[in-house]
Design a protein around this motif. Structure first.
Motif, PDB file in Angstrom:
ATOM      1  N   THR A 187     -12.148  33.461   1.089  1.00 11.97           N
ATOM      2  CA  THR A 187     -11.411  34.672   0.693  1.00 11.97           C
ATOM      3  C   THR A 187     -11.088  34.666  -0.799  1.00 11.97           C
ATOM      4  N   GLN A 188     -11.276  33.517  -1.430  1.00 15.33           N
ATOM      5  CA  GLN A 188     -10.991  33.376  -2.862  1.00 15.33           C
ATOM      6  C   GLN A 188     -12.236  33.551  -3.730  1.00 15.33           C
ATOM      7  N   ARG A 189     -13.381  33.803  -3.090  1.00 16.06           N
ATOM      8  CA  ARG A 189     -14.628  33.974  -3.843  1.00 16.06           C
ATOM      9  C   ARG A 189     -14.567  35.208  -4.733  1.00 16.06           C
ATOM     10  N   ASN A 190     -15.173  35.078  -5.894  1.00 16.62           N
ATOM     11  CA  ASN A 190     -15.309  36.192  -6.808  1.00 16.62           C
ATOM     12  C   ASN A 190     -16.491  35.861  -7.710  1.00 16.62           C
ATOM     13  N   PRO A 191     -17.673  36.384  -7.392  1.00 18.56           N
ATOM     14  CA  PRO A 191     -18.867  36.052  -8.175  1.00 18.56           C
ATOM     15  C   PRO A 191     -18.726  36.341  -9.668  1.00 18.56           C
ATOM     16  N   ASN A 192     -17.847  37.259 -10.029  1.00 20.09           N
ATOM     17  CA  ASN A 192     -17.640  37.580 -11.444  1.00 20.09           C
ATOM     18  C   ASN A 192     -16.410  36.899 -12.028  1.00 20.09           C
ATOM     19  N   GLY A 193     -15.692  36.140 -11.177  1.00 24.80           N
ATOM     20  CA  GLY A 193     -14.466  35.484 -11.631  1.00 24.80           C
ATOM     21  C   GLY A 193     -14.760  34.233 -12.426  1.00 24.80           C
ATOM     22  N   HIS A 194     -13.819  33.873 -13.275  1.00 20.55           N
ATOM     23  CA  HIS A 194     -14.004  32.701 -14.116  1.00 20.55           C
ATOM     24  C   HIS A 194     -12.873  31.692 -13.956  1.00 20.55           C
ATOM     25  N   ASP A 195     -11.928  31.964 -13.049  1.00 22.21           N
ATOM     26  CA  ASP A 195     -10.860  30.987 -12.850  1.00 22.21           C
ATOM     27  C   ASP A 195     -11.366  29.844 -11.977  1.00 22.21           C
ATOM     28  N   GLU A 196     -10.681  28.720 -12.025  1.00 17.08           N
ATOM     29  CA  GLU A 196     -11.151  27.511 -11.343  1.00 17.08           C
ATOM     30  C   GLU A 196     -11.242  27.678  -9.836  1.00 17.08           C
ATOM     31  N   LEU A 197     -10.286  28.385  -9.231  1.00 14.87           N
ATOM     32  CA  LEU A 197     -10.306  28.563  -7.784  1.00 14.87           C
ATOM     33  C   LEU A 197     -11.497  29.407  -7.350  1.00 14.87           C
ATOM     34  N   ALA A 198     -11.763  30.483  -8.051  1.00 13.66           N
ATOM     35  CA  ALA A 198     -12.923  31.323  -7.721  1.00 13.66           C
ATOM     36  C   ALA A 198     -14.222  30.542  -7.899  1.00 13.66           C
ATOM     37  N   ASN A 199     -14.313  29.754  -8.963  1.00 12.37           N
ATOM     38  CA  ASN A 199     -15.516  28.946  -9.170  1.00 12.37           C
ATOM     39  C   ASN A 199     -15.686  27.920  -8.057  1.00 12.37           C
ATOM     40  N   PHE A 200     -14.600  27.283  -7.645  1.00 15.57           N
ATOM     41  CA  PHE A 200     -14.638  26.330  -6.539  1.00 15.57           C
ATOM     42  C   PHE A 200     -15.146  27.029  -5.274  1.00 15.57           C
ATOM     43  N   ALA A 201     -14.588  28.185  -4.965  1.00 15.38           N
ATOM     44  CA  ALA A 201     -14.996  28.928  -3.775  1.00 15.38           C
ATOM     45  C   ALA A 201     -16.459  29.357  -3.856  1.00 15.38           C
ATOM     46  N   ASN A 202     -16.858  29.856  -4.999  1.00 15.40           N
ATOM     47  CA  ASN A 202     -18.251  30.284  -5.175  1.00 15.40           C
ATOM     48  C   ASN A 202     -19.212  29.119  -4.967  1.00 15.40           C
ATOM     49  N   ASN A 203     -18.894  27.963  -5.513  1.00 15.74           N
ATOM     50  CA  ASN A 203     -19.763  26.798  -5.376  1.00 15.74           C
ATOM     51  C   ASN A 203     -19.730  26.225  -3.963  1.00 15.74           C
ATOM     52  N   ALA A 204     -18.573  26.210  -3.335  1.00 11.37           N
ATOM     53  CA  ALA A 204     -18.475  25.709  -1.957  1.00 11.37           C
ATOM     54  C   ALA A 204     -19.308  26.581  -1.015  1.00 11.37           C
ATOM     55  N   PHE A 205     -19.400  27.859  -1.306  1.00 13.11           N
ATOM     56  CA  PHE A 205     -20.206  28.777  -0.498  1.00 13.11           C
ATOM     57  C   PHE A 205     -21.660  28.308  -0.413  1.00 13.11           C
ATOM     58  N   PHE A 206     -22.168  27.749  -1.493  1.00 14.53           N
ATOM     59  CA  PHE A 206     -23.560  27.296  -1.536  1.00 14.53           C
ATOM     60  C   PHE A 206     -23.733  25.842  -1.091  1.00 14.53           C
ATOM     61  N   ASP A 207     -22.631  25.170  -0.787  1.00 15.16           N
ATOM     62  CA  ASP A 207     -22.674  23.768  -0.360  1.00 15.16           C
ATOM     63  C   ASP A 207     -22.889  23.721   1.149  1.00 15.16           C
ATOM     64  N   GLN A 208     -24.120  23.490   1.566  1.00 15.84           N
ATOM     65  CA  GLN A 208     -24.493  23.508   2.984  1.00 15.84           C
ATOM     66  C   GLN A 208     -23.749  22.459   3.813  1.00 15.84           C
ATOM     67  N   ALA A 209     -23.353  21.354   3.195  1.00 14.16           N
ATOM     68  CA  ALA A 209     -22.741  20.253   3.938  1.00 14.16           C
ATOM     69  C   ALA A 209     -21.204  20.272   3.918  1.00 14.16           C
ATOM     70  N   PHE A 210     -20.605  21.256   3.259  1.00 12.47           N
ATOM     71  CA  PHE A 210     -19.138  21.321   3.184  1.00 12.47           C
ATOM     72  C   PHE A 210     -18.562  21.301   4.601  1.00 12.47           C
ATOM     73  N   PRO A 211     -17.484  20.541   4.835  1.00 15.87           N
ATOM     74  CA  PRO A 211     -16.886  20.477   6.179  1.00 15.87           C
ATOM     75  C   PRO A 211     -16.190  21.792   6.538  1.00 15.87           C
ATOM     76  N   LYS A 212     -16.957  22.726   7.012  1.00 14.87           N
ATOM     77  CA  LYS A 212     -16.507  24.109   7.199  1.00 14.87           C
ATOM     78  C   LYS A 212     -15.437  24.304   8.275  1.00 14.87           C
ATOM     79  N   GLN A 213     -15.360  23.417   9.239  1.00 14.77           N
ATOM     80  CA  GLN A 213     -14.395  23.586  10.324  1.00 14.77           C
ATOM     81  C   GLN A 213     -13.106  22.800  10.120  1.00 14.77           C
ATOM     82  N   SER A 214     -13.045  22.011   9.066  1.00 16.17           N
ATOM     83  CA  SER A 214     -11.919  21.104   8.872  1.00 16.17           C
ATOM     84  C   SER A 214     -10.673  21.800   8.339  1.00 16.17           C
ATOM     85  N   GLU A 215      -9.536  21.309   8.821  1.00 14.10           N
ATOM     86  CA  GLU A 215      -8.226  21.704   8.307  1.00 14.10           C
ATOM     87  C   GLU A 215      -7.526  20.489   7.706  1.00 14.10           C
TER      88      GLU A 215
END
Length: 74
Positions: free
Chosen positions: A11-39
């Motif tokens: 929900t924090q993704r922003n392809p045009n954003g430049h803040d660290e959280l948006a960049n983290f979210a954008n990159n995690a989106f492309f990370d196939q191995a990210f633990p997607k179900q973990s809390e």
């Protein structure tokens, strides 16, 4: 229903954003191995320490996880 950290992070993704959280979210989106179900902070932190080369430092994750926890307490 409680969302996983990954679901919240997306929900924090922003392809045009430049803040660290948006960049983290954008990159995690492309990370196939990210633990997607973990809390679990430790599981995700360990994964990122070993595989999160796109994360400039763990402070970005720590701040994001705090936000995630605050929203899940409501």
């Amino acid at each position: 229903m409680k969302r996983s950290f990954y679901q919240w992070l997306m929900t924090q993704r922003n392809p045009n954003g430049h803040d660290e959280l948006a960049n983290f979210a954008n990159n995690a989106f492309f990370d196939q191995a990210f633990p997607k179900q973990s809390e679990d902070y430790h599981e995700i932190a360990q994964y990122l320490e070993l595989n999160g080369t796109y994360l400039p430092n763990m402070d970005v994750f720590d701040g994001a996880f705090r936000e995630y926890q605050e929203l899940n307490q409501l």
